[in-house]
Design an enzyme around this catalytic site. Structure first.
Site, PDB file in Angstrom:
ATOM      1  N   SER A  43      -9.693   1.817   1.991  1.00  9.98           N
ATOM      2  CA  SER A  43      -8.535   2.621   1.602  1.00  9.98           C
ATOM      3  C   SER A  43      -7.416   1.753   1.031  1.00  9.98           C
ATOM      4  O   SER A  43      -6.551   2.248   0.325  1.00  9.98           O
ATOM      5  CB  SER A  43      -8.021   3.436   2.790  1.00  9.98           C
ATOM      6  OG  SER A  43      -7.529   2.588   3.814  1.00  9.98           O
ATOM      7  N   LYS A  50       0.871  -1.179   0.000  1.00 10.79           N
ATOM      8  CA  LYS A  50       0.000   0.000   0.000  1.00 10.79           C
ATOM      9  C   LYS A  50       0.902   1.220   0.000  1.00 10.79           C
ATOM     10  O   LYS A  50       1.932   1.241   0.679  1.00 10.79           O
ATOM     11  CB  LYS A  50      -0.909  -0.021   1.236  1.00 10.79           C
ATOM     12  CG  LYS A  50      -1.904   1.117   1.289  1.00 10.79           C
ATOM     13  CD  LYS A  50      -2.844   0.948   2.474  1.00 10.79           C
ATOM     14  CE  LYS A  50      -3.846   2.082   2.525  1.00 10.79           C
ATOM     15  NZ  LYS A  50      -4.796   1.888   3.642  1.00 10.79           N
ATOM     16  N   SER A  98     -12.059  -0.131   7.185  1.00 16.05           N
ATOM     17  CA  SER A  98     -12.184  -0.241   5.723  1.00 16.05           C
ATOM     18  C   SER A  98     -11.950  -1.670   5.216  1.00 16.05           C
ATOM     19  O   SER A  98     -12.422  -2.023   4.140  1.00 16.05           O
ATOM     20  CB  SER A  98     -11.214   0.706   5.032  1.00 16.05           C
ATOM     21  OG  SER A  98      -9.876   0.405   5.301  1.00 16.05           O
TER      22      SER A  98
END
Length: 173
Positions: free
Chosen positions: A148, A73, A172
């Site tokens: 996210s 990420k 999330s």
């Protein structure tokens, strides 16, 4: 090579049995990056192909994640690899160090393919709030891609890597 049928365990077994090499697996992932990344807006940064293949050629197969392709990420700092946090205000930032999770995964022998799109600063719950545009759902573009960490999930679903890092700031995941 059918990258979609591989797991981390089956890939490591395949390496040990000499059915394929890390180069084969990295090439398969890169093919999917080329095939899907633009249409699904998954990776914000992709490492140089020649650099990745050279790293794959030199894998130490004794390590626990030897030659396993990973996507991080884009909020995790990655030494000498652009980290934006999904925000254009820092779109040229290249960290001088790795985040702890990145360092540990690298030490275990995984190969970083690139950095996944995300809601800017990790704030969001749909994958639609990145300054670089929304990540598309890998299975149905009419649906949100997820939280996210949407780019991380889509990268795995689209065969760009075998696993990806993500975070769960506000539920999330």
């Amino acid at each position: 090579m059918d990258i979609f049928s591989l797991t981390i365990e089956s890939t490591l077994d395949g390496y040990r049995a000499k059915k394929f090499t890390a180069v084969d697996v990295i090439k398969a992932c890169l093919e999917n990056v080329k095939k899907y990344n633009t249409a699904y807006n998954v990776l914000l940064t992709v490492r140089d192909e020649d650099e990745l293949l050279e790293e794959a050629k030199n894998v130490d197969y004794s390590k626990p994640l030897a030659g396993i392709p990973v996507v991080h990420k884009d909020l995790f700092s990655t030494e000498n690899l652009r980290t934006t946090g999904g925000a254009k205000i820092i779109d040229t930032y290249v960290p001088p160090y790795d985040a702890t999770v990145v360092r540990k995964i690298k030490k275990a022998g995984a190969i970083i393919i690139g950095k996944a799109n995300e809601d800017a600063w990790g704030h969001g719950s749909s994958g639609e709030n990145s300054d670089f545009g929304p990540t598309q759902n890998a299975y149905n573009k009419n649906h949100a891609a997820g939280g996210s960490s949407s780019g991380s999930g889509a990268a795995v679903a689209l065969g760009m890597c075998l696993f990806a890092t993500g975070t769960d700031t506000g539920g999330s995941i």
